[in-house]
Design an enzyme around this catalytic site. Sequence first.
Site, PDB file in Angstrom:
ATOM      1  N   TYR A 121      -7.975  -8.452   2.261  1.00 45.74           N
ATOM      2  CA  TYR A 121      -8.005  -7.457   1.192  1.00 45.74           C
ATOM      3  C   TYR A 121      -9.300  -7.643   0.409  1.00 45.74           C
ATOM      4  O   TYR A 121      -9.459  -8.602  -0.334  1.00 45.74           O
ATOM      5  CB  TYR A 121      -6.818  -7.616   0.250  1.00 45.74           C
ATOM      6  CG  TYR A 121      -5.468  -7.330   0.860  1.00 45.74           C
ATOM      7  CD1 TYR A 121      -5.342  -6.633   2.058  1.00 45.74           C
ATOM      8  CD2 TYR A 121      -4.307  -7.752   0.230  1.00 45.74           C
ATOM      9  CE1 TYR A 121      -4.085  -6.375   2.598  1.00 45.74           C
ATOM     10  CE2 TYR A 121      -3.055  -7.487   0.762  1.00 45.74           C
ATOM     11  CZ  TYR A 121      -2.950  -6.808   1.946  1.00 45.74           C
ATOM     12  OH  TYR A 121      -1.707  -6.556   2.492  1.00 45.74           O
ATOM     13  N   PRO A 143       6.797   0.409   0.332  1.00 47.39           N
ATOM     14  CA  PRO A 143       8.141   0.764  -0.138  1.00 47.39           C
ATOM     15  C   PRO A 143       8.164   2.053  -0.949  1.00 47.39           C
ATOM     16  O   PRO A 143       9.224   2.662  -1.116  1.00 47.39           O
ATOM     17  CB  PRO A 143       8.544  -0.432  -1.004  1.00 47.39           C
ATOM     18  CG  PRO A 143       7.241  -0.991  -1.490  1.00 47.39           C
ATOM     19  CD  PRO A 143       6.294  -0.810  -0.327  1.00 47.39           C
ATOM     20  N   LEU A 144       6.985   2.460  -1.447  1.00 43.17           N
ATOM     21  CA  LEU A 144       6.887   3.709  -2.202  1.00 43.17           C
ATOM     22  C   LEU A 144       6.070   4.752  -1.459  1.00 43.17           C
ATOM     23  O   LEU A 144       5.574   5.714  -2.043  1.00 43.17           O
ATOM     24  CB  LEU A 144       6.284   3.443  -3.589  1.00 43.17           C
ATOM     25  CG  LEU A 144       7.096   2.499  -4.476  1.00 43.17           C
ATOM     26  CD1 LEU A 144       6.386   2.236  -5.797  1.00 43.17           C
ATOM     27  CD2 LEU A 144       8.489   3.060  -4.726  1.00 43.17           C
ATOM     28  N   GLY A 145       5.877   4.526  -0.156  1.00 42.73           N
ATOM     29  CA  GLY A 145       5.187   5.514   0.659  1.00 42.73           C
ATOM     30  C   GLY A 145       3.779   5.151   1.043  1.00 42.73           C
ATOM     31  O   GLY A 145       3.163   5.824   1.865  1.00 42.73           O
ATOM     32  N   GLY A 146       3.208   4.100   0.437  1.00 38.94           N
ATOM     33  CA  GLY A 146       1.860   3.680   0.811  1.00 38.94           C
ATOM     34  C   GLY A 146       0.793   4.478   0.094  1.00 38.94           C
ATOM     35  O   GLY A 146       0.879   4.744  -1.108  1.00 38.94           O
ATOM     36  N   PHE A 147      -0.229   4.891   0.850  1.00 39.29           N
ATOM     37  CA  PHE A 147      -1.359   5.583   0.244  1.00 39.29           C
ATOM     38  C   PHE A 147      -0.996   6.989  -0.212  1.00 39.29           C
ATOM     39  O   PHE A 147      -1.719   7.603  -0.997  1.00 39.29           O
ATOM     40  CB  PHE A 147      -2.534   5.625   1.224  1.00 39.29           C
ATOM     41  CG  PHE A 147      -3.043   4.251   1.573  1.00 39.29           C
ATOM     42  CD1 PHE A 147      -3.705   3.488   0.634  1.00 39.29           C
ATOM     43  CD2 PHE A 147      -2.847   3.713   2.832  1.00 39.29           C
ATOM     44  CE1 PHE A 147      -4.165   2.224   0.934  1.00 39.29           C
ATOM     45  CE2 PHE A 147      -3.297   2.451   3.154  1.00 39.29           C
ATOM     46  CZ  PHE A 147      -3.971   1.691   2.196  1.00 39.29           C
ATOM     47  N   LEU A 166       5.885   8.711  -2.026  1.00 43.37           N
ATOM     48  CA  LEU A 166       7.063   9.377  -1.490  1.00 43.37           C
ATOM     49  C   LEU A 166       7.252  10.750  -2.134  1.00 43.37           C
ATOM     50  O   LEU A 166       7.108  10.912  -3.344  1.00 43.37           O
ATOM     51  CB  LEU A 166       8.309   8.534  -1.767  1.00 43.37           C
ATOM     52  CG  LEU A 166       8.495   7.254  -0.951  1.00 43.37           C
ATOM     53  CD1 LEU A 166       9.624   6.429  -1.553  1.00 43.37           C
ATOM     54  CD2 LEU A 166       8.801   7.586   0.493  1.00 43.37           C
TER      55      LEU A 166
END
Length: 276
Positions: free
Chosen positions: A53, A203-207, A210
């Site tokens: 990263y 968990p929230l959809g990534g880039f 959601l």
Amino acid sequence: MADELTVTRMGYGAMQLAGPHVFGPPADRDAAVAVLREAVELGITHIDTSDYYGPYVTNEIIKEALHPYPDDLRIVTKVGALRDADGGWPQALAPGQLRHAVQDNLSHLGLDVLDVVNLRVGGFDRPQPGSIAEPFTVLAELRQEGLIRHLGLSTVSPDQIAEARSIAPVVCVQNYYNIAHREDDDLIDSLARQGVAYVPYFPLGGFSSLQSAGLEAVAARLHASPLALALAWLLRRSQNILLIPGTSSVAHLRENVAAAALTLPEDELAELDAIA
């Protein structure tokens, strides 16, 4: 994750502390440091990172913010990829590359031993077929040498998990999973029976966050944000799920942590279960 490795179920994923597209330094390094310190203040004991990263940037910020580390803090890193000059993510699974990656993580985090190292072997969001015995054996050897305490896997299939467990113990699996993407439902249940933690990335959809009309409708009735509700649903999904949502904002970090306390009535839970 393991009998001698205890973490809070709500952790923190440090990927967003690097610059845009997880490449280069952040625009505000002091803000990144503040997020990490707030995470620890909020009681989080599980930080997920990787030396690729940035590269190096995120681990260096973690060291600046938190070293010497609290006794109960567990830092989980991953190896198996590099960053090229264009910001790409080529695989780096050769034995020498894996050994070098472990040493880099140790150096940039300021540690003598890594709590958990995940072997990342699949593609961006799904496993790729094939044996992972050779690279996982390298990490098993580094564990025997005392540089790693525990081993995990990332972006892997059930067959690859079984293959790895025939070589050395596996304490956690990181795969792509969230309320709208549930290809690993059976795997989560299987790992729960085996006492292996499941750590969904994105968990929230990534880039791309959601987007779900059903999620938004339930959130409105419960007076909660859709993303907080998505995290709460994951915590209810299975007791072996550990969360590592990422953010570069202290305010958003607090919202994520508060999601762990959300109560989901049975009717709303059934509605959320039907989203995928």
